[in-house]
Scaffold this motif. Structure first.
Motif, PDB file in Angstrom:
ATOM      1  N   ASP A  26       0.812  -1.220   0.000  1.00  0.00           N
ATOM      2  CA  ASP A  26       0.000   0.000   0.000  1.00  0.00           C
ATOM      3  C   ASP A  26       0.844   1.267   0.000  1.00  0.00           C
ATOM      4  OD1 ASP A  26      -2.314  -1.516   0.089  1.00  0.00           O
ATOM      5  OD2 ASP A  26      -2.483  -1.417   2.267  1.00  0.00           O
ATOM      6  N   TYR A  27       2.153   1.151  -0.142  1.00  0.00           N
ATOM      7  CA  TYR A  27       3.058   2.293  -0.020  1.00  0.00           C
ATOM      8  C   TYR A  27       3.901   2.496  -1.274  1.00  0.00           C
ATOM      9  CZ  TYR A  27       1.909   1.970   4.894  1.00  0.00           C
ATOM     10  OH  TYR A  27       1.229   1.938   6.079  1.00  0.00           O
ATOM     11  N   ILE A  28       4.405   3.696  -1.423  1.00  0.00           N
ATOM     12  CA  ILE A  28       5.418   4.004  -2.422  1.00  0.00           C
ATOM     13  C   ILE A  28       6.682   4.346  -1.646  1.00  0.00           C
ATOM     14  CG2 ILE A  28       6.145   5.532  -4.282  1.00  0.00           C
ATOM     15  CD1 ILE A  28       3.166   6.010  -4.886  1.00  0.00           C
ATOM     16  N   ASP A  29       7.741   3.612  -1.902  1.00  0.00           N
ATOM     17  CA  ASP A  29       9.027   3.845  -1.258  1.00  0.00           C
ATOM     18  C   ASP A  29       9.958   4.570  -2.224  1.00  0.00           C
ATOM     19  OD1 ASP A  29       8.176   2.503   0.970  1.00  0.00           O
ATOM     20  OD2 ASP A  29       9.383   0.714   0.637  1.00  0.00           O
ATOM     21  N   PHE A  30      10.499   5.692  -1.782  1.00  0.00           N
ATOM     22  CA  PHE A  30      11.544   6.387  -2.522  1.00  0.00           C
ATOM     23  C   PHE A  30      12.852   5.965  -1.881  1.00  0.00           C
ATOM     24  CE2 PHE A  30       7.797   8.755  -3.385  1.00  0.00           C
ATOM     25  CZ  PHE A  30       7.953   9.190  -4.679  1.00  0.00           C
ATOM     26  N   TYR A  31      13.827   5.571  -2.691  1.00  0.00           N
ATOM     27  CA  TYR A  31      15.037   5.007  -2.121  1.00  0.00           C
ATOM     28  C   TYR A  31      16.295   5.625  -2.703  1.00  0.00           C
ATOM     29  CZ  TYR A  31      14.879   2.274  -6.430  1.00  0.00           C
ATOM     30  OH  TYR A  31      14.807   1.908  -7.755  1.00  0.00           O
ATOM     31  N   GLY A  32      17.356   5.485  -1.935  1.00  0.00           N
ATOM     32  CA  GLY A  32      18.687   5.880  -2.350  1.00  0.00           C
ATOM     33  C   GLY A  32      19.596   4.680  -2.190  1.00  0.00           C
ATOM     34  N   VAL A  33      20.880   4.882  -2.435  1.00  0.00           N
ATOM     35  CA  VAL A  33      21.866   3.815  -2.304  1.00  0.00           C
ATOM     36  C   VAL A  33      22.950   4.305  -1.361  1.00  0.00           C
ATOM     37  CG1 VAL A  33      23.512   2.367  -3.549  1.00  0.00           C
ATOM     38  CG2 VAL A  33      21.361   3.015  -4.647  1.00  0.00           C
ATOM     39  N   ASP A  34      23.293   3.475  -0.371  1.00  0.00           N
ATOM     40  CA  ASP A  34      24.325   3.884   0.580  1.00  0.00           C
ATOM     41  C   ASP A  34      25.722   3.557   0.032  1.00  0.00           C
ATOM     42  OD1 ASP A  34      24.700   1.168   1.003  1.00  0.00           O
ATOM     43  OD2 ASP A  34      23.900   1.164   3.037  1.00  0.00           O
ATOM     44  N   ASP A  35      26.731   3.807   0.848  1.00  0.00           N
ATOM     45  CA  ASP A  35      28.128   3.625   0.429  1.00  0.00           C
ATOM     46  C   ASP A  35      28.457   2.181   0.060  1.00  0.00           C
ATOM     47  OD1 ASP A  35      28.526   6.310   0.852  1.00  0.00           O
ATOM     48  OD2 ASP A  35      29.338   6.034   2.880  1.00  0.00           O
ATOM     49  N   ARG A  36      27.732   1.242   0.615  1.00  0.00           N
ATOM     50  CA  ARG A  36      27.983  -0.177   0.332  1.00  0.00           C
ATOM     51  C   ARG A  36      27.180  -0.684  -0.860  1.00  0.00           C
ATOM     52  NH1 ARG A  36      26.940  -2.673   6.117  1.00  0.00           N
ATOM     53  NH2 ARG A  36      24.992  -1.649   5.591  1.00  0.00           N
ATOM     54  N   GLY A  37      26.339   0.179  -1.435  1.00  0.00           N
ATOM     55  CA  GLY A  37      25.518  -0.232  -2.573  1.00  0.00           C
ATOM     56  C   GLY A  37      24.169  -0.806  -2.195  1.00  0.00           C
ATOM     57  N   ASP A  38      23.819  -0.729  -0.897  1.00  0.00           N
ATOM     58  CA  ASP A  38      22.527  -1.228  -0.436  1.00  0.00           C
ATOM     59  C   ASP A  38      21.456  -0.155  -0.614  1.00  0.00           C
ATOM     60  OD1 ASP A  38      23.670  -3.631   0.415  1.00  0.00           O
ATOM     61  OD2 ASP A  38      24.135  -2.805   2.395  1.00  0.00           O
ATOM     62  N   LYS A  39      20.246  -0.591  -0.974  1.00  0.00           N
ATOM     63  CA  LYS A  39      19.120   0.349  -1.079  1.00  0.00           C
ATOM     64  C   LYS A  39      18.670   0.757   0.311  1.00  0.00           C
ATOM     65  CE  LYS A  39      16.904  -1.033  -5.372  1.00  0.00           C
ATOM     66  NZ  LYS A  39      15.672  -1.588  -5.951  1.00  0.00           N
ATOM     67  N   ILE A  40      18.405   2.061   0.489  1.00  0.00           N
ATOM     68  CA  ILE A  40      17.843   2.560   1.742  1.00  0.00           C
ATOM     69  C   ILE A  40      16.618   3.408   1.403  1.00  0.00           C
ATOM     70  CG2 ILE A  40      19.975   2.529   3.075  1.00  0.00           C
ATOM     71  CD1 ILE A  40      20.266   5.526   2.454  1.00  0.00           C
ATOM     72  N   VAL A  41      15.571   3.247   2.179  1.00  0.00           N
ATOM     73  CA  VAL A  41      14.331   3.996   1.942  1.00  0.00           C
ATOM     74  C   VAL A  41      14.497   5.388   2.534  1.00  0.00           C
ATOM     75  CG1 VAL A  41      11.870   4.120   2.437  1.00  0.00           C
ATOM     76  CG2 VAL A  41      12.923   1.920   1.902  1.00  0.00           C
ATOM     77  N   THR A  42      14.319   6.414   1.687  1.00  0.00           N
ATOM     78  CA  THR A  42      14.435   7.792   2.150  1.00  0.00           C
ATOM     79  C   THR A  42      13.077   8.394   2.491  1.00  0.00           C
ATOM     80  OG1 THR A  42      14.399   8.625  -0.118  1.00  0.00           O
ATOM     81  CG2 THR A  42      16.547   8.210   0.849  1.00  0.00           C
ATOM     82  N   LEU A  43      12.015   7.845   1.881  1.00  0.00           N
ATOM     83  CA  LEU A  43      10.659   8.328   2.162  1.00  0.00           C
ATOM     84  C   LEU A  43       9.679   7.214   1.839  1.00  0.00           C
ATOM     85  CD1 LEU A  43       8.605  10.674   2.765  1.00  0.00           C
ATOM     86  CD2 LEU A  43       8.595  11.069   0.311  1.00  0.00           C
ATOM     87  N   ARG A  44       8.725   6.999   2.724  1.00  0.00           N
ATOM     88  CA  ARG A  44       7.634   6.049   2.485  1.00  0.00           C
ATOM     89  C   ARG A  44       6.337   6.821   2.630  1.00  0.00           C
ATOM     90  NH1 ARG A  44       6.933   0.092   4.914  1.00  0.00           N
ATOM     91  NH2 ARG A  44       8.004  -0.333   2.969  1.00  0.00           N
ATOM     92  N   ILE A  45       5.475   6.711   1.618  1.00  0.00           N
ATOM     93  CA  ILE A  45       4.198   7.419   1.641  1.00  0.00           C
ATOM     94  C   ILE A  45       3.097   6.460   1.196  1.00  0.00           C
ATOM     95  CG2 ILE A  45       4.492   8.333  -0.701  1.00  0.00           C
ATOM     96  CD1 ILE A  45       3.141  10.929   0.348  1.00  0.00           C
ATOM     97  N   ARG A  46       1.936   6.587   1.815  1.00  0.00           N
ATOM     98  CA  ARG A  46       0.805   5.722   1.465  1.00  0.00           C
ATOM     99  C   ARG A  46       0.369   6.039   0.033  1.00  0.00           C
ATOM    100  NH1 ARG A  46      -2.143   2.534   4.520  1.00  0.00           N
ATOM    101  NH2 ARG A  46      -1.374   3.444   6.435  1.00  0.00           N
ATOM    102  N   ALA A  47       0.290   5.017  -0.803  1.00  0.00           N
ATOM    103  CA  ALA A  47      -0.022   5.188  -2.220  1.00  0.00           C
ATOM    104  C   ALA A  47      -1.388   5.841  -2.442  1.00  0.00           C
ATOM    105  CB  ALA A  47       0.045   3.849  -2.946  1.00  0.00           C
TER     106      ALA A  47
END
Length: 58
Positions: A26-47
């Motif tokens: 039910d959400y839209i996750d906006f994500y970035g990538v950290d120094d190790r290449g892992d995805k991190i969620v920067t913002l989660r909002i209800r779709a």
């Protein structure tokens, strides 16, 4: 990173910087990538609150 404009709740806008976004349940996750290449969620909002998502030219 890219800049996105989220139009939500009948005219309210919010800008977010992210590498990309994905629908997760039910959400839209906006994500970035950290120094190790892992995805991190920067913002989660209800779709259900989102009308449109626009990527600004970069």
């Amino acid at each position: 990173m890219h800049k996105y404009v989220i139009n939500k709740d009948f005219g309210n806008q919010r800008e977010v910087e992210a590498t990309g976004f994905a629908t997760v349940g039910d959400y839209i996750d906006f994500y970035g990538v950290d120094d190790r290449g892992d995805k991190i969620v920067t913002l989660r909002i209800r779709a259900a609150r989102v009308e449109t998502v626009e990527r600004l030219a970069s």
